[in-house]
Motif scaffolding. Structure first.
Motif, PDB file in Angstrom:
ATOM      1  N   SER A  95      37.284  81.631  80.742  1.00 42.13           N
ATOM      2  CA  SER A  95      37.447  80.327  81.378  1.00 42.13           C
ATOM      3  C   SER A  95      38.385  79.447  80.539  1.00 42.13           C
ATOM      4  CB  SER A  95      36.060  79.687  81.522  1.00 42.13           C
ATOM      5  OG  SER A  95      36.167  78.320  81.769  1.00 42.13           O
ATOM      6  N   ASP A  96      38.230  79.545  79.203  1.00 42.34           N
ATOM      7  CA  ASP A  96      39.059  78.739  78.293  1.00 42.34           C
ATOM      8  C   ASP A  96      40.540  79.094  78.418  1.00 42.34           C
ATOM      9  OD1 ASP A  96      36.782  77.517  77.284  1.00 42.34           O
ATOM     10  OD2 ASP A  96      36.614  78.846  75.558  1.00 42.34           O
ATOM     11  N   VAL A  97      40.858  80.397  78.367  1.00 38.64           N
ATOM     12  CA  VAL A  97      42.287  80.774  78.345  1.00 38.64           C
ATOM     13  C   VAL A  97      42.937  80.613  79.716  1.00 38.64           C
ATOM     14  CG1 VAL A  97      42.012  82.363  76.395  1.00 38.64           C
ATOM     15  CG2 VAL A  97      41.966  83.275  78.738  1.00 38.64           C
ATOM     16  N   PHE A 176      37.425  81.777  60.619  1.00 42.01           N
ATOM     17  CA  PHE A 176      36.311  82.436  61.303  1.00 42.01           C
ATOM     18  C   PHE A 176      35.060  81.566  61.275  1.00 42.01           C
ATOM     19  CE2 PHE A 176      38.982  85.965  59.932  1.00 42.01           C
ATOM     20  CZ  PHE A 176      39.074  86.706  61.099  1.00 42.01           C
ATOM     21  N   TYR A 177      34.275  81.625  62.363  1.00 47.61           N
ATOM     22  CA  TYR A 177      32.970  80.948  62.398  1.00 47.61           C
ATOM     23  C   TYR A 177      31.919  81.851  61.748  1.00 47.61           C
ATOM     24  CZ  TYR A 177      34.967  77.370  65.321  1.00 47.61           C
ATOM     25  OH  TYR A 177      35.742  76.326  65.775  1.00 47.61           O
ATOM     26  N   ASP A 178      30.834  81.220  61.272  1.00 51.97           N
ATOM     27  CA  ASP A 178      29.780  81.983  60.584  1.00 51.97           C
ATOM     28  C   ASP A 178      29.284  83.154  61.434  1.00 51.97           C
ATOM     29  OD1 ASP A 178      28.600  80.303  62.456  1.00 51.97           O
ATOM     30  OD2 ASP A 178      26.971  79.620  61.156  1.00 51.97           O
ATOM     31  N   PRO A 211      44.360  76.809  61.436  1.00 52.17           N
ATOM     32  CA  PRO A 211      44.535  77.354  62.785  1.00 52.17           C
ATOM     33  C   PRO A 211      43.917  78.749  62.803  1.00 52.17           C
ATOM     34  CG  PRO A 211      46.637  76.638  61.855  1.00 52.17           C
ATOM     35  CD  PRO A 211      45.638  76.606  60.745  1.00 52.17           C
ATOM     36  N   TYR A 212      43.410  79.174  63.924  1.00 54.97           N
ATOM     37  CA  TYR A 212      42.829  80.526  63.974  1.00 54.97           C
ATOM     38  C   TYR A 212      43.011  81.125  65.360  1.00 54.97           C
ATOM     39  CZ  TYR A 212      38.813  78.398  66.326  1.00 54.97           C
ATOM     40  OH  TYR A 212      38.028  77.720  67.205  1.00 54.97           O
ATOM     41  N   PRO A 213      43.011  82.468  65.405  1.00 49.47           N
ATOM     42  CA  PRO A 213      43.135  83.109  66.718  1.00 49.47           C
ATOM     43  C   PRO A 213      41.775  83.200  67.383  1.00 49.47           C
ATOM     44  CG  PRO A 213      43.191  84.770  64.979  1.00 49.47           C
ATOM     45  CD  PRO A 213      43.030  83.440  64.294  1.00 49.47           C
ATOM     46  N   ILE A 214      41.705  82.955  68.669  1.00 50.49           N
ATOM     47  CA  ILE A 214      40.470  83.227  69.402  1.00 50.49           C
ATOM     48  C   ILE A 214      40.285  84.751  69.405  1.00 50.49           C
ATOM     49  CG2 ILE A 214      40.691  81.143  70.793  1.00 50.49           C
ATOM     50  CD1 ILE A 214      41.604  82.952  73.109  1.00 50.49           C
ATOM     51  N   PRO A 215      39.062  85.242  69.630  1.00 48.83           N
ATOM     52  CA  PRO A 215      38.854  86.696  69.552  1.00 48.83           C
ATOM     53  C   PRO A 215      39.736  87.446  70.558  1.00 48.83           C
ATOM     54  CG  PRO A 215      36.763  85.518  69.594  1.00 48.83           C
ATOM     55  CD  PRO A 215      37.819  84.503  69.873  1.00 48.83           C
ATOM     56  N   TYR A 232      46.406  81.606  69.315  1.00 48.99           N
ATOM     57  CA  TYR A 232      46.020  80.626  68.286  1.00 48.99           C
ATOM     58  C   TYR A 232      45.552  79.285  68.825  1.00 48.99           C
ATOM     59  CZ  TYR A 232      47.337  83.702  64.573  1.00 48.99           C
ATOM     60  OH  TYR A 232      47.363  84.760  63.725  1.00 48.99           O
ATOM     61  N   ARG A 233      44.601  78.706  68.068  1.00 51.84           N
ATOM     62  CA  ARG A 233      44.185  77.327  68.264  1.00 51.84           C
ATOM     63  C   ARG A 233      44.647  76.534  67.051  1.00 51.84           C
ATOM     64  NH1 ARG A 233      39.336  74.882  70.129  1.00 51.84           N
ATOM     65  NH2 ARG A 233      41.095  73.685  70.920  1.00 51.84           N
ATOM     66  N   PRO A 234      45.082  75.293  67.245  1.00 46.92           N
ATOM     67  CA  PRO A 234      45.424  74.480  66.078  1.00 46.92           C
ATOM     68  C   PRO A 234      44.159  74.150  65.279  1.00 46.92           C
ATOM     69  CG  PRO A 234      45.537  73.187  68.106  1.00 46.92           C
ATOM     70  CD  PRO A 234      45.242  74.589  68.521  1.00 46.92           C
ATOM     71  N   ALA A 235      44.338  73.818  63.997  1.00 41.56           N
ATOM     72  CA  ALA A 235      43.193  73.519  63.123  1.00 41.56           C
ATOM     73  C   ALA A 235      42.379  72.356  63.689  1.00 41.56           C
ATOM     74  CB  ALA A 235      43.707  73.168  61.729  1.00 41.56           C
ATOM     75  N   HIS A 236      41.067  72.514  63.699  1.00 42.60           N
ATOM     76  CA  HIS A 236      40.212  71.468  64.291  1.00 42.60           C
ATOM     77  C   HIS A 236      38.792  71.559  63.767  1.00 42.60           C
ATOM     78  CE1 HIS A 236      39.638  75.050  66.775  1.00 42.60           C
ATOM     79  NE2 HIS A 236      38.384  74.636  66.877  1.00 42.60           N
ATOM     80  N   ILE A 237      38.043  70.476  63.979  1.00 39.27           N
ATOM     81  CA  ILE A 237      36.592  70.447  63.722  1.00 39.27           C
ATOM     82  C   ILE A 237      35.937  69.988  65.014  1.00 39.27           C
ATOM     83  CG2 ILE A 237      34.730  69.462  62.329  1.00 39.27           C
ATOM     84  CD1 ILE A 237      36.730  68.927  60.107  1.00 39.27           C
ATOM     85  N   HIS A 238      34.833  70.659  65.379  1.00 33.67           N
ATOM     86  CA  HIS A 238      34.108  70.305  66.615  1.00 33.67           C
ATOM     87  C   HIS A 238      33.040  69.254  66.323  1.00 33.67           C
ATOM     88  CE1 HIS A 238      35.295  73.943  69.018  1.00 33.67           C
ATOM     89  NE2 HIS A 238      35.521  74.401  67.810  1.00 33.67           N
ATOM     90  N   PHE A 239      32.821  68.378  67.308  1.00 33.68           N
ATOM     91  CA  PHE A 239      31.764  67.357  67.213  1.00 33.68           C
ATOM     92  C   PHE A 239      31.032  67.230  68.551  1.00 33.68           C
ATOM     93  CE2 PHE A 239      34.783  66.083  64.057  1.00 33.68           C
ATOM     94  CZ  PHE A 239      34.030  65.525  63.037  1.00 33.68           C
TER      95      PHE A 239
HETATM   96  C1  BEZ Z   1      36.734  77.056  69.500  1.00 34.80           C
HETATM   97  O1  BEZ Z   1      37.395  76.111  69.188  1.00 34.80           O
HETATM   98  O2  BEZ Z   1      35.782  77.324  68.809  1.00 34.80           O
HETATM   99  C2  BEZ Z   1      37.157  77.851  70.671  1.00 34.80           C
HETATM  100  C3  BEZ Z   1      37.371  77.226  71.860  1.00 34.80           C
HETATM  101  C4  BEZ Z   1      37.774  77.981  72.954  1.00 34.80           C
HETATM  102  C5  BEZ Z   1      37.940  79.347  72.820  1.00 34.80           C
HETATM  103  C6  BEZ Z   1      37.713  79.963  71.609  1.00 34.80           C
HETATM  104  C7  BEZ Z   1      37.337  79.206  70.518  1.00 34.80           C
END
Ligand code: BEZ
Ligand code: FE
Length: 307
Positions: A95-97, A176-178, A211-215, A232-239
């Motif tokens: 859904s995201d991509v 990478f996430y935990d 920045p990191y690649p989505i899986p 890739y996603r740009p560098a970010h922090i979620h809230f």
């Molecule tokens: C994320 O930022 O964690 C993320 C968002 C959408 C797709 C994959 C990762």
């Protein structure tokens, strides 16, 4: 009805009739499928399913979808489901991509001027963030560039919101996430659940996200490769910020100057969410935050709309 030796029936040929019958079937299957929903008790469910049937049928007609392509799509969606686990959500990623997550978010996240804009939740908010003291370090592994993130949670009229809850999650310095690397990161690394102080202030320490690649090792990765897109996603922090009497906001802050700000794989960047992570070696700030100089400092407010 009589048919002569040439197959003509009352002025039309058998071929004409067969073509007309096929066309009628092609047209009416949509109406029949929609009509089959007549017994749906929930009117919203009926509306959604009817819309889905109409649009999917229109898509098949418009693209002249072949049997082989339909089978390929079914295989792709089957693999998408099979790739989901307790710690991986390939359907959200799909859904995201496709931009659908961001579209739904935009339709529903209409904020009054001045309130913090929302953006996608993403697939990695799947474990509960550990409760942490204000000022705590969410980087349990170390090694990244040290950083302090803080600000206030405010109502749109500027009133501070003491007791607001701020749920934070981010990838480590390697992107990478935990939950993606449980062998390398302890559970809860990069996550924290904070409660704003009496002035609505929050603060935590972390490492500057990368920045990191989505899986890309599943069907969504195949889709990106087939379409020549980078992951890739740009560098970010979620809230996620929430407070009594206010609409919670699910958002990110993006690191100003990060690569891929203009080509996020999931289309989630909004200009108002890009924040400076300024380099500082101010001794009084370092003492106040309990960090060594130099470090990066991101200061911004999370502004909520009244519910
Ligand atoms: C994320 O930022 O964690 C993320 C968002 C959408 C797709 C994959 C990762
Ligand atoms: Fe993320």
């Amino acid at each position: 009805m009589t048919t002569d030796a040439t197959g003509t029936t009352g002025g039309t040929t058998a071929t004409d009739e067969a073509a007309a019958a096929a066309t009628v079937t092609d047209r009416t299957v949509t109406d029949e499928a929609v009509a089959s929903l007549a017994g749906t008790a929930d009117p919203r469910l009926r509306e959604l399913l009817a819309g889905l049937i109409r649009h999917v049928h229109a898509f098949a007609r418009e693209t002249r979808l072949t049997q082989q392509e339909w089978e390929k799509a079914v295989t792709f969606l089957t693999r998408t489901g099979q790739t989901c686990t307790g710690t991986r959500q390939e359907f959200i990623l799909l859904s995201d991509v496709l931009g659908l997550s961001m579209l739904v978010e935009t339709i529903n996240g209409d904020r009054a001027a001045g309130a913090t804009e929302s953006t996608v939740l993403g697939p990695f908010h799947m474990t509960e963030s550990p409760v942490r003291e204000l000022g705590a370090d969410i980087d349990l592994v170390g090694g990244g560039e040290p950083c302090v993130v803080g600000g206030r949670v405010l109502s749109r009229d500027g009133t501070p919101l003491p007791g607001a809850v701020i749920d934070v999650w981010q990838a480590d310095g390697d992107g990478f996430y935990d939950v993606q690397r449980p062998d390398v990161q302890p559970p809860g690394n990069g996550r924290g659940l904070f409660t704003a102080d009496a002035d609505g202030r929050f603060r935590f320490r972390t490492c500057v996200p990368s920045p990191y690649p989505i899986p890309t090792d599943g069907p969504v990765g195949d889709l990106l490769r087939a379409t020549g897109r980078h992951p890739y996603r740009p560098a970010h922090i979620h809230f996620i910020a929430s407070a009594e009497g206010h609409v919670p906001v699910t958002t990110h802050i993006f690191v100003a100057g990060s690569e891929h700000l203009d080509s996020d794989a999931v289309f989630a960047v909004k200009p108002s969410l890009v924040q400076d992570f300024a380099r500082t070696d101010d001794p009084s700030l370092a003492a106040e935050f309990g960090v060594a100089n130099p470090f990066r400092y991101a200061r911004f407010d999370l502004v909520l709309e009244r519910s």
